[in-house]
Design an enzyme around this catalytic site. Structure first.
Site, PDB file in Angstrom:
ATOM      1  N   GLY A 183      -8.109   5.562   7.541  1.00 29.41           N
ATOM      2  CA  GLY A 183      -8.988   5.431   8.759  1.00 29.41           C
ATOM      3  C   GLY A 183      -8.280   4.319   9.692  1.00 29.41           C
ATOM      4  N   GLY A 184      -7.861   3.142   8.979  1.00 33.85           N
ATOM      5  CA  GLY A 184      -7.216   2.315   9.944  1.00 33.85           C
ATOM      6  C   GLY A 184      -5.532   2.010  10.143  1.00 33.85           C
ATOM      7  N   SER A 185      -5.156   2.597   9.074  1.00 32.41           N
ATOM      8  CA  SER A 185      -3.568   2.549   8.882  1.00 32.41           C
ATOM      9  C   SER A 185      -3.061   3.629   8.565  1.00 32.41           C
ATOM     10  CB  SER A 185      -3.065   1.084   8.329  1.00 32.41           C
ATOM     11  OG  SER A 185      -3.531   1.239   6.975  1.00 32.41           O
ATOM     12  N   THR A 186      -1.816   3.627   8.662  1.00 27.46           N
ATOM     13  CA  THR A 186      -1.061   4.864   8.091  1.00 27.46           C
ATOM     14  C   THR A 186       0.401   4.568   7.506  1.00 27.46           C
ATOM     15  OG1 THR A 186      -0.266   7.347   8.459  1.00 27.46           O
ATOM     16  CG2 THR A 186      -0.116   5.683  10.369  1.00 27.46           C
ATOM     17  N   GLN A 187       0.871   5.056   6.502  1.00 29.98           N
ATOM     18  CA  GLN A 187       1.893   4.812   5.866  1.00 29.98           C
ATOM     19  C   GLN A 187       2.846   5.832   5.626  1.00 29.98           C
ATOM     20  OE1 GLN A 187      -0.917   4.111   3.935  1.00 29.98           O
ATOM     21  NE2 GLN A 187      -1.357   2.107   5.215  1.00 29.98           N
ATOM     22  N   GLU A 208       0.669  -1.233  -0.201  1.00 36.21           N
ATOM     23  CA  GLU A 208       0.071   0.005  -0.136  1.00 36.21           C
ATOM     24  C   GLU A 208       0.784   1.352   0.256  1.00 36.21           C
ATOM     25  OE1 GLU A 208      -2.694   0.057   3.383  1.00 36.21           O
ATOM     26  OE2 GLU A 208      -3.716   1.845   2.845  1.00 36.21           O
TER      27      GLU A 208
HETATM   28  O1  LIG Z   1      -8.452   8.348  -3.781  1.00 36.30           O
HETATM   29  C1  LIG Z   1      -8.609   8.831  -2.870  1.00 36.30           C
HETATM   30  N1  LIG Z   1      -8.972  10.261  -3.155  1.00 36.30           N
HETATM   31  C2  LIG Z   1      -9.241  11.089  -1.868  1.00 36.30           C
HETATM   32  N2  LIG Z   1      -9.193  10.534  -0.734  1.00 36.30           N
HETATM   33  C3  LIG Z   1      -9.035   9.438  -0.487  1.00 36.30           C
HETATM   34  C4  LIG Z   1      -8.664   8.460  -1.416  1.00 36.30           C
HETATM   35  N3  LIG Z   1      -8.605   7.349  -0.755  1.00 36.30           N
HETATM   36  C5  LIG Z   1      -8.499   7.590   0.683  1.00 36.30           C
HETATM   37  N4  LIG Z   1      -9.060   8.715   0.853  1.00 36.30           N
HETATM   38  C6  LIG Z   1      -9.218   9.495   1.928  1.00 36.30           C
HETATM   39  O2  LIG Z   1      -8.456   8.586   3.100  1.00 36.30           O
HETATM   40  C7  LIG Z   1      -9.208   8.614   4.187  1.00 36.30           C
HETATM   41  C8  LIG Z   1     -10.009   7.453   4.406  1.00 36.30           C
HETATM   42  O3  LIG Z   1      -8.923   6.324   4.422  1.00 36.30           O
HETATM   43  P1  LIG Z   1      -9.224   4.773   4.061  1.00 36.30           P
HETATM   44  O4  LIG Z   1     -10.844   4.692   4.134  1.00 36.30           O
HETATM   45  O5  LIG Z   1      -8.669   4.655   2.813  1.00 36.30           O
HETATM   46  O6  LIG Z   1      -8.686   3.983   5.132  1.00 36.30           O
HETATM   47  P2  LIG Z   1      -7.599   2.931   5.177  1.00 36.30           P
HETATM   48  O7  LIG Z   1      -6.515   3.550   4.151  1.00 36.30           O
HETATM   49  O8  LIG Z   1      -7.189   2.864   6.572  1.00 36.30           O
HETATM   50  O9  LIG Z   1      -8.164   1.848   4.716  1.00 36.30           O
HETATM   51  C9  LIG Z   1     -10.336   9.506   4.170  1.00 36.30           C
HETATM   52  O10 LIG Z   1      -9.707  10.950   4.256  1.00 36.30           O
HETATM   53  C10 LIG Z   1     -10.512   9.902   2.513  1.00 36.30           C
HETATM   54  O11 LIG Z   1     -11.157  10.851   2.005  1.00 36.30           O
HETATM   55 CA   LIG Z   2      -6.476   4.552   2.328  1.00 37.99          CA
END
Ligand SMILES: O=c1[nH]cnc2c1ncn2[C@@H]1O[C@H](COP(=O)(O)OP(=O)(O)O)[C@@H](O)[C@H]1O
Ligand SMILES: [Ca+2]
Length: 491
Positions: free
Chosen positions: A261-265, A231
């Site tokens: 929301g759940g992880s950070t890179q 990722e």
């Molecule tokens: O393709 C994208 N365009 C714009 N914002 C995105 C995109 N993908 C993720 N985000 C943003 O990422 C954040 C949520 O992350 P996500 O739901 O992807 O969690 P995760 O990466 O931990 O699974 C929100 O702020 C959402 O608007």
């Molecule tokens: Ca994401």
């Protein structure tokens, strides 16, 4: 994307149509010719003398007419379908059908679903590739839906309409003739990583069912949970592709920070030998893309995405309702605040803590407890240019640190200043969002823990050149690139 190799991309539909047309056309003159040849057998000698040249003339006429007609229809078929395809599209270059041997650029598409913890998004990429060259991205169509796939963990059937809606976006965007050669892939991130294995697999099976009923190209591994390093690395490819550093090797690369929301890179290309020497092996990864190999520093912290961090700060546990519906009381919420918060389908009762002292300081202390010994710090990050997106972007726009449309730059300390201001204000009147003090404090602490000094400039972007800054493009590129490497191992 899946690594199953694509079927050889044939002229497919176009050839089928053309063959039908040609074979139908070929029947007309041959049967006519048969009838003409029968004439001499039925007439006398004089009639035969007239009939032969007449017959020959008629034959010749029909033959010439046929050749003319056939040529016109074949040319129309050849040009007509790509024209129809082009007509439905934007962009300058002529479209050639999948796998067509053309001298101009070859157009292709890729569909990537990002099943994030807070939402599912479709990215439809249009690429153009000159023979023997790396593909160029010519267009992206993007649509996002909430909630994330993990919200349907207990009723997987309900996940299908959303997936179908996003597939319809792809169908509308991609010309019909390209559908069956266009790879369709879904990769899930933290939301599904945090679910119990069987629940996550059930969701993925449902998505695969929907994908298999679509007209697109689906491989065996078309849906999966992506690992955290992939990722981060994919997002690094995206941002370095869009800023031009992947195509121009001399150009300095940029690092990337993604807060989901759940992880950070965090991912960057270390220049210092010391970084490679002092980083644990799980933080270093090798990436081969566009004929080059990169040794990257990349790590994904599961559970440190913004929503998971909120839950941890509140004292809750992922996927578990509070015992006996107990209230989660936090020093990061205004004293006197009471409310409800839903995360990963669990609704928690939450409340601010009555305590003496500054809200910011109490909250910062709690946040540092959560982050203690969780984050690896590298000195080199202060010397690398970084792009940050997702919740870094959203939070910065929420408090007006950057323009909501264009994005912009800020220094790391701006998050701390904003946190102090918002928390202090929240002590006396309700803030626009009960979590704003917590979120800003968390982001500011996380960046410090990662080793970013207060005066470090970060670039915050949602889009570069009209393309979403997300891992999706990088993952698609990586897939296309690995395909071309499998096809021509010498390149
Ligand atoms: O393709 C994208 N365009 C714009 N914002 C995105 C995109 N993908 C993720 N985000 C943003 O990422 C954040 C949520 O992350 P996500 O739901 O992807 O969690 P995760 O990466 O931990 O699974 C929100 O702020 C959402 O608007
Ligand atoms: Ca994401």
């Amino acid at each position: 994307m899946g690594h199953s190799s694509l079927p050889s991309r044939s002229w497919g539909f176009f050839l089928e149509k053309l063959t039908q047309k040609v074979s139908r056309a070929a029947l007309v003159p041959s049967s006519t010719h048969e009838e003409m040849r029968k004439i001499p057998n039925n007439g006398n000698l004089r009639m035969t003398k007239v009939a032969y040249p007449l017959g020959l003339f008629v034959c010749l006429f029909i033959y010439v007419a046929y050749i003319k007609w056939h040529w016109a229809s074949a040319t129309q078929a050849f040009l007509g379908i790509p024209e129809a395809a082009t007509g439905a599209r934007r962009g300058q270059q002529a479209h050639s059908l999948p796998g067509a041997a053309t001298h101009g650029p070859e157009v292709s598409y890729g569909i990537m679903f990002d099943a994030g913890s807070t939402g599912t998004r479709v990215h439809v990429f249009q690429f153009s590739r000159q023979p023997g060259e790396t593909p160029t991205l010519t267009h992206e169509t993007f649509k996002a839906l909430k909630p994330g796939l993990s919200a349907y963990a207990d009723d997987v059937e309900k996940s299908a309409p959303g997936i179908q809606e996003l597939l319809d976006v792809a169908k509308q965007d991609i010309p019909f003739d390209f559908w069956k050669a266009t790879p369709l892939v879904l990769k899930a991130t933290a939301g599904l990583r945090l679910l119990p294995g069987e629940k996550a697999q059930k969701l993925l099976r449902k998505v695969k069912e929907v994908f298999e009923a679509s007209p697109f190209l689906v491989g065996d591994d078309c849906v999966s949970i992506m690992n955290g390093t992939d990722e981060g690395v994919s997002a690094w490819i995206t941002v370095n592709f869009l800023t031009g550093s992947l195509k121009t090797p001399g150009r300095g690369s940029v690092g990337m920070l993604d807060l989901g929301g759940g992880s950070t890179q965090i991912t960057f290309l270390p220049r210092l030998e010391g970084t490679l020497q002092t980083s644990p092996p799980s933080f270093l990864t090798s990436l081969q893309v566009f004929n080059r190999t990169y040794r990257l520093y990349s790590y994904s912290y599961l559970g440190l995405g913004l929503m998971s961090a909120r839950l941890a700060v509140l004292g809750g546990e992922e996927g578990k309702p509070a015992e006996d519906g107990q209230e989660l009381v936090s020093p990061c919420l205004s004293a006197g605040f009471k409310g409800e918060w839903t995360h990963a389908e669990v609704t928690y009762r939450i409340a601010g803590q009555e305590a003496a002292g500054s809200l910011y300081q109490l909250c910062a202390r709690r946040v540092s407890e959560i982050l203690r010994n969780k984050v690896h710090r590298t000195e080199e990050v202060k010397d690398v240019e970084f792009y940050a997106f997702s919740y870094y972007y959203d939070l910065a726009t929420n408090v007006g640190l950057i323009d909501a449309e264009k994005g912009g730059s800020l220094v790391v300390e701006d998050f701390e200043i904003a946190a102090k201001y918002v928390c202090r204000t929240a002590e006396t009147r309700p803030p626009p969002s009960p979590f704003l003090c917590l979120d800003l404090t968390y982001v500011s602490s996380l960046l410090q823990e990662l080793g970013f000094p207060g005066d470090k400039v970060l670039k915050l972007t949602r889009k570069i050149d009209n393309v979403e800054t997300s891992w999706a493009l990088g993952a698609t590129f990586h897939y296309i690139d690995s395909l071309s490497r499998h096809k021509s191992p010498t390149s």
